[in-house]
Design a protein around this motif. Structure first.
Motif, PDB file in Angstrom:
ATOM      1  N   ASP A 162      44.172  39.723  36.263  1.00 25.57           N
ATOM      2  CA  ASP A 162      45.147  40.803  36.092  1.00 25.57           C
ATOM      3  C   ASP A 162      44.483  42.178  36.086  1.00 25.57           C
ATOM      4  O   ASP A 162      45.056  43.152  36.598  1.00 25.57           O
ATOM      5  CB  ASP A 162      45.946  40.608  34.801  1.00 25.57           C
ATOM      6  CG  ASP A 162      47.051  39.577  34.948  1.00 25.57           C
ATOM      7  OD1 ASP A 162      47.125  38.935  36.023  1.00 25.57           O
ATOM      8  OD2 ASP A 162      47.839  39.400  34.000  1.00 25.57           O
ATOM      9  N   ILE A 163      43.306  42.276  35.490  1.00 23.77           N
ATOM     10  CA  ILE A 163      42.579  43.551  35.494  1.00 23.77           C
ATOM     11  C   ILE A 163      42.165  43.901  36.920  1.00 23.77           C
ATOM     12  O   ILE A 163      42.325  45.054  37.369  1.00 23.77           O
ATOM     13  CB  ILE A 163      41.350  43.485  34.573  1.00 23.77           C
ATOM     14  CG1 ILE A 163      41.746  43.112  33.133  1.00 23.77           C
ATOM     15  CG2 ILE A 163      40.564  44.798  34.615  1.00 23.77           C
ATOM     16  CD1 ILE A 163      42.540  44.163  32.409  1.00 23.77           C
ATOM     17  N   GLU A 164      41.653  42.926  37.641  1.00 23.57           N
ATOM     18  CA  GLU A 164      41.267  43.150  39.038  1.00 23.57           C
ATOM     19  C   GLU A 164      42.476  43.617  39.849  1.00 23.57           C
ATOM     20  O   GLU A 164      42.374  44.583  40.632  1.00 23.57           O
ATOM     21  CB  GLU A 164      40.685  41.871  39.636  1.00 23.57           C
ATOM     22  CG  GLU A 164      40.243  42.023  41.075  1.00 23.57           C
ATOM     23  CD  GLU A 164      39.622  40.753  41.642  1.00 23.57           C
ATOM     24  OE1 GLU A 164      39.073  40.814  42.759  1.00 23.57           O
ATOM     25  OE2 GLU A 164      39.695  39.699  40.965  1.00 23.57           O
ATOM     26  N   HIS A 165      43.619  42.972  39.668  1.00 22.15           N
ATOM     27  CA  HIS A 165      44.832  43.347  40.405  1.00 22.15           C
ATOM     28  C   HIS A 165      45.239  44.788  40.082  1.00 22.15           C
ATOM     29  O   HIS A 165      45.636  45.541  40.985  1.00 22.15           O
ATOM     30  CB  HIS A 165      45.970  42.390  40.065  1.00 22.15           C
ATOM     31  CG  HIS A 165      47.299  42.836  40.600  1.00 22.15           C
ATOM     32  ND1 HIS A 165      47.646  42.695  41.928  1.00 22.15           N
ATOM     33  CD2 HIS A 165      48.359  43.440  39.986  1.00 22.15           C
ATOM     34  CE1 HIS A 165      48.857  43.194  42.118  1.00 22.15           C
ATOM     35  NE2 HIS A 165      49.316  43.657  40.970  1.00 22.15           N
ATOM     36  N   THR A 166      45.152  45.167  38.822  1.00 20.56           N
ATOM     37  CA  THR A 166      45.544  46.519  38.422  1.00 20.56           C
ATOM     38  C   THR A 166      44.675  47.566  39.109  1.00 20.56           C
ATOM     39  O   THR A 166      45.179  48.583  39.604  1.00 20.56           O
ATOM     40  CB  THR A 166      45.469  46.668  36.892  1.00 20.56           C
ATOM     41  OG1 THR A 166      46.353  45.724  36.286  1.00 20.56           O
ATOM     42  CG2 THR A 166      45.876  48.070  36.458  1.00 20.56           C
ATOM     43  N   PHE A 167      43.371  47.334  39.146  1.00 19.66           N
ATOM     44  CA  PHE A 167      42.482  48.280  39.823  1.00 19.66           C
ATOM     45  C   PHE A 167      42.813  48.369  41.307  1.00 19.66           C
ATOM     46  O   PHE A 167      42.868  49.470  41.888  1.00 19.66           O
ATOM     47  CB  PHE A 167      41.018  47.873  39.630  1.00 19.66           C
ATOM     48  CG  PHE A 167      40.383  48.449  38.400  1.00 19.66           C
ATOM     49  CD1 PHE A 167      39.945  49.757  38.379  1.00 19.66           C
ATOM     50  CD2 PHE A 167      40.233  47.681  37.260  1.00 19.66           C
ATOM     51  CE1 PHE A 167      39.361  50.296  37.247  1.00 19.66           C
ATOM     52  CE2 PHE A 167      39.655  48.211  36.115  1.00 19.66           C
ATOM     53  CZ  PHE A 167      39.221  49.518  36.106  1.00 19.66           C
ATOM     54  N   LYS A 168      43.049  47.227  41.942  1.00 22.49           N
ATOM     55  CA  LYS A 168      43.327  47.239  43.376  1.00 22.49           C
ATOM     56  C   LYS A 168      44.683  47.880  43.679  1.00 22.49           C
ATOM     57  O   LYS A 168      44.836  48.579  44.679  1.00 22.49           O
ATOM     58  CB  LYS A 168      43.281  45.806  43.921  1.00 22.49           C
ATOM     59  CG  LYS A 168      41.878  45.221  43.982  1.00 22.49           C
ATOM     60  CD  LYS A 168      41.892  43.807  44.531  1.00 22.49           C
ATOM     61  CE  LYS A 168      40.478  43.259  44.682  1.00 22.49           C
ATOM     62  NZ  LYS A 168      40.478  41.866  45.191  1.00 22.49           N
ATOM     63  N   HIS A 169      45.663  47.657  42.819  1.00 23.98           N
ATOM     64  CA  HIS A 169      47.016  48.149  43.071  1.00 23.98           C
ATOM     65  C   HIS A 169      47.137  49.650  42.825  1.00 23.98           C
ATOM     66  O   HIS A 169      47.771  50.368  43.606  1.00 23.98           O
ATOM     67  CB  HIS A 169      48.015  47.396  42.198  1.00 23.98           C
ATOM     68  CG  HIS A 169      49.431  47.823  42.389  1.00 23.98           C
ATOM     69  ND1 HIS A 169      50.161  47.475  43.505  1.00 23.98           N
ATOM     70  CD2 HIS A 169      50.264  48.588  41.623  1.00 23.98           C
ATOM     71  CE1 HIS A 169      51.371  48.001  43.418  1.00 23.98           C
ATOM     72  NE2 HIS A 169      51.467  48.684  42.297  1.00 23.98           N
ATOM     73  N   PHE A 170      46.522  50.143  41.746  1.00 23.14           N
ATOM     74  CA  PHE A 170      46.705  51.541  41.359  1.00 23.14           C
ATOM     75  C   PHE A 170      45.571  52.461  41.804  1.00 23.14           C
ATOM     76  O   PHE A 170      45.750  53.685  41.821  1.00 23.14           O
ATOM     77  CB  PHE A 170      46.888  51.653  39.840  1.00 23.14           C
ATOM     78  CG  PHE A 170      48.192  51.111  39.349  1.00 23.14           C
ATOM     79  CD1 PHE A 170      49.352  51.868  39.441  1.00 23.14           C
ATOM     80  CD2 PHE A 170      48.275  49.841  38.800  1.00 23.14           C
ATOM     81  CE1 PHE A 170      50.567  51.366  38.989  1.00 23.14           C
ATOM     82  CE2 PHE A 170      49.485  49.329  38.340  1.00 23.14           C
ATOM     83  CZ  PHE A 170      50.630  50.099  38.440  1.00 23.14           C
TER      84      PHE A 170
END
Length: 252
Positions: A162-170
């Protein structure tokens, strides 16, 4: 945007001309019991003193609480802070904070816009496996505005999908990383350390990292100098800041 590390997880964030106080912990040095079952449980908390006068920390526009553990939201802060200010939190902490007398508690499930600032709540995992479940729910927050860089407050979490996804998304311009590798006598760390910082840097190399949550609580074992040595070895001075208590970092 201006970020002042106060101590541990407590930061004073000036964003779009507004002063947000993040995770207020005001206790005097050595007045709280140590975290039990930790490698250095003979040390009373906090391990350091507040670097600024308390009156500066209550002269604010809003409060952000990532979760209600006592090193992020302590009794002295609860008694000192104005009760009429907006206080942004995760839904799981809403009633507890209202019970402490705060009158304007805004529990964010997904996102909320206040004074032109969009606050987006993100997920976190406070450890690994069963220990993470025992530590309870934690959150992070993203601050976005067309007039400011995007800031990601990760909160008490380890690196996971989830942390990885947040960095990639935002693709945040800056991120506050609660490091310190907090841990108990058994099990893996429950907050980030150098390996997690490396994962962030590989995933989002353009993000300026502000590393905090160190040298103020007895079970946080990672030292600032260890992170600075990693920065020197990898020539990352531009990308990563490791402020001292009271130090100000300016972004944008």
């Amino acid at each position: 945007m201006q970020i002042q590390l106060i101590r541990h997880a407590t930061h004073l964030i000036t964003y779009k001309g507004l002063k947000f106080l993040l995770d207020p912990m005001f206790s005097a040095q050595g007045t709280l019991a140590p975290v039990p079952n930790a490698p250095n449980q003979h040390l009373n908390n906090p391990l350091s003193s507040l670097p600024v006068e308390l009156k500066r920390l209550v002269d604010i526009d809003a409060i952000i609480v990532t979760h209600s553990h006592r090193d992020h939201f302590d009794d002295r802060a609860i008694s000192s802070l104005p009760k009429n200010l907006p206080l942004f939190c995760q839904p799981e902490d809403e009633q507890l904070i209202k019970d402490k007398g705060f009158e304007h508690v805004i529990a964010i499930s997904k996102e909320f816009v206040w004074q032109g600032v969009k606050l987006i709540r993100t997920e976190g995992r406070h450890g690994h496996g069963r220990l993470a479940e025992a530590m309870g729910p934690v959150s992070g927050f993203i601050l976005k505005s067309k007039d400011e860089p995007t800031l990601y407050i990760i909160g008490d979490s380890v690196w996971y999908a989830d942390i990885e996804h947040t960095f990639k998304h935002f693709s945040p311009d800056a991120a506050i990383v609660f490091a310190g590798e907090a841990r108990f006598l058994e099990g893996l760390p429950i907050t980030m350390g150098i390996a997690d910082i490396e994962n962030i840097r590989k995933t989002s190399p353009q993000t300026k990292l502000i590393i905090s949550h160190m040298e103020s609580w007895n079970h946080c074992l990672l030292k600032r100098e260890e992170v600075r040595e990693y920065i020197r070895e990898n020539q990352l001075d531009i990308n990563i800041s490791v402020p001292e208590d009271g130090e100000i970092v300016r972004i944008g």
